[in-house]
Design a protein around this motif. Sequence first.
Motif, PDB file in Angstrom:
ATOM      1  N   PHE A  98       0.806  -1.217   0.000  1.00  0.00           N
ATOM      2  CA  PHE A  98       0.000   0.000   0.000  1.00  0.00           C
ATOM      3  C   PHE A  98       0.835   1.261   0.000  1.00  0.00           C
ATOM      4  O   PHE A  98       0.348   2.327  -0.278  1.00  0.00           O
ATOM      5  CB  PHE A  98      -1.008   0.006   1.160  1.00  0.00           C
ATOM      6  N   SER A 102      -0.106   5.232  -1.322  1.00  0.00           N
ATOM      7  CA  SER A 102      -0.296   6.297  -0.365  1.00  0.00           C
ATOM      8  C   SER A 102       0.672   7.432  -0.647  1.00  0.00           C
ATOM      9  O   SER A 102       1.858   7.340  -0.384  1.00  0.00           O
ATOM     10  CB  SER A 102      -0.085   5.726   1.033  1.00  0.00           C
ATOM     11  N   ALA A 219      -6.409  -1.140   0.026  1.00  0.00           N
ATOM     12  CA  ALA A 219      -6.194   0.146  -0.654  1.00  0.00           C
ATOM     13  C   ALA A 219      -6.223  -0.066  -2.170  1.00  0.00           C
ATOM     14  O   ALA A 219      -6.830   0.717  -2.911  1.00  0.00           O
ATOM     15  CB  ALA A 219      -4.865   0.747  -0.222  1.00  0.00           C
ATOM     16  N   GLU A 223      -8.964   1.418  -4.776  1.00  0.00           N
ATOM     17  CA  GLU A 223      -8.473   2.209  -5.887  1.00  0.00           C
ATOM     18  C   GLU A 223      -9.001   1.644  -7.215  1.00  0.00           C
ATOM     19  O   GLU A 223      -9.404   2.368  -8.112  1.00  0.00           O
ATOM     20  CB  GLU A 223      -6.940   2.206  -5.856  1.00  0.00           C
TER      21      GLU A 223
END
Length: 470
Positions: A98, A102, A219, A223
Motif C-alpha cells: 500500500f 499512499s 487500498a 483504488e
Amino acid sequence: MNAQDAWKVAYSQLELQLDRATFDTWLRDSVFLSHEDGVFVIGVKNTYARDMLQTRLYRNVRRVLTDVVNAPVEIEFVLNRAVPTVPAVSVEDDMPLFRFLSETSEQETAVPPPPFHEAVRRPMLPELPESEINPRFTFDRFVVANSNSMAYEAARAVADAPGRNYNPFMVYGGVGLGKTHLLHAIAHVCAAKNLRTIYVSAEAFMNDMVAALRQKTMAMFREKYRSADVLLLDDVQFIGGKDGMQEEFFHTFNALHMFGKQVVLASDRHPRELHTLEDRLRSRFEGGLIIDIPPLEYEARIAILQMWAQEHCVKVPMQVLDVVAQGMRTNGVRELEGAFNSILAQMKFTHRPITVQDAETLVIRFDAPRMHSRKIAPRDIIDHVNAYFKLKPGELIGKGRAARLNQARQIAMYLCRELTDLSLPQIGELFGGRAHTTVLHGCNKVAESIEIDPLVEQQVDALRRALVGD
Ligand code: ADP
Ligand code: MG
C-alpha cells in the motif's frame, strides 16, 4: 517518457499487481532491450519465462504497458542470457504494497529517487479478464420487443452518455431475460470510448474484497473500483444480508456517484423486495432509474429464435420455431437457447430438416415441469381436431371456408383459448394469419353453440378429454 522508462514504470506496476511468486519467477529478471514501431523487446532469463510471458501473462503485461504509454503496444519477449544482477527496478523486500498508493507516506517521500509509479497517470488498472464481457452480448444482438423496450432504451441512453442520463441505472427481472446481456452491451460501448469500464458480479466483487482483506490490499481494491468511469454490478441481490460488503459497496458507490461516474446495477428483484438490503443502499438505488424486464412475449421469443437461425445459417421452419417459442413460454431465453441448440445438433447429426414432431419432443425434454402441469401445445390441439373431423393436413390452418371446415376451425380456436395461454392475435397467427377479431368471433360462436347444440358440446368435450387426459 522514453520507452525504457515506460518499461520501468510498467515493471514496477506489474510488481504491485501480480502476486509475488509470479512476478519473481517470470518477470523480476526481465530487461528492456529495444523499442521499434510500437514493439517493446524485453529480454528474459530462460525459455520458460519467455513462453509464460508470451502466453499466460501477455495480456496483463500489455495492458499495463499500454496504459503507461497511453497507446497500443506490442511486446516481444526474447531470450537474454546476460541477465542483470540488479533488476530494472529494485524494491525493498519488506516494502508493503500500500505504500505505493499512499502519496502521503513518509517513507515514500523519503526514498530518493522518486519511485517510477509516480509517473503513472492512473495507479491501478482493474485486473479483469477480457473474457468477462461476452462479445456476443451487444446491443445489436438484443432483440427489442414491447416487454423489454424500456430497459433497452434506457440502457442505450446510459451507454451514450454515461454518468449523465440515469445514474444509477438499475434493471431487474427474472432469470434469462437479458439483464446481463444489457449490462455487457453497455460495457462494450463504454469500453470502446476508452472509459474505464468494470463489469463485475456482486459475488465476484465480494470475493475480490475478501481476498483483498486477507492479503491486506484493501487500498488497491478500493483504488481499482473507485477509479472506474463506469461500474456495472450484476446480480445485486447477492449482497443482501452481507453487511461488510454492503458497507464497502456503499462507499464505492458514493465515491463514484459524487464524481459523476456511471453505476449500473442488475438484480432479480426490485430493491424494495431486497429485504436484507440496507436502507441507505436501497435509497441510493431508488434515487436513479429502475426498470424491469417482464417475461418476453411470444413475438420476442420468435424473433430471438429467428436471429439465432440466421446467425447459424440454418433454415428452421416457422412451425418449428413456433413449437419452441410456445413450449418455452414460462422460461427465460436460456431454455429457449437450450432447445434451439438441440435442434441445431439434431439437424447436423441426422442431415435432414427438423420436423414439428422432432421439435415437440425436444420441447418436452426442455420443458418437463410445464408438461406436468398439463399445459397443452397448440399443435396438439390442431392435430387432434384435424383427426377428429378427418380433415386433410393443413386444412385447418388453410384458407378453405366450407361450413364444416369453418366450424372445426372455430372449435380448435376455442380450445386454444381455453387450454393454452395464447392471446387472440397469437391464435390468429397460428391459424394462418387470421385477425384477432375473427378468432374472438369464432370462440364466441362455439361458446353459444355449446349452450344450444348438444352435438357441438359433445364434440368439444371429447376433444378436451383427449387433449387433457393422458
Ligand atoms: P439474465 O442476466 O437476465 O438472467 P442473460 O442476459 O444472461 O439473462 O440472458 C440469457 C440469454 O438470453 C443470453 O444468451 C442472452 O443473450 C439471451 N437474451 C436474453 N434476452 C435477449 C434479447 N432480448 N435478445 C437477444 N438475446 C437475449
Ligand atoms: Mg444475469
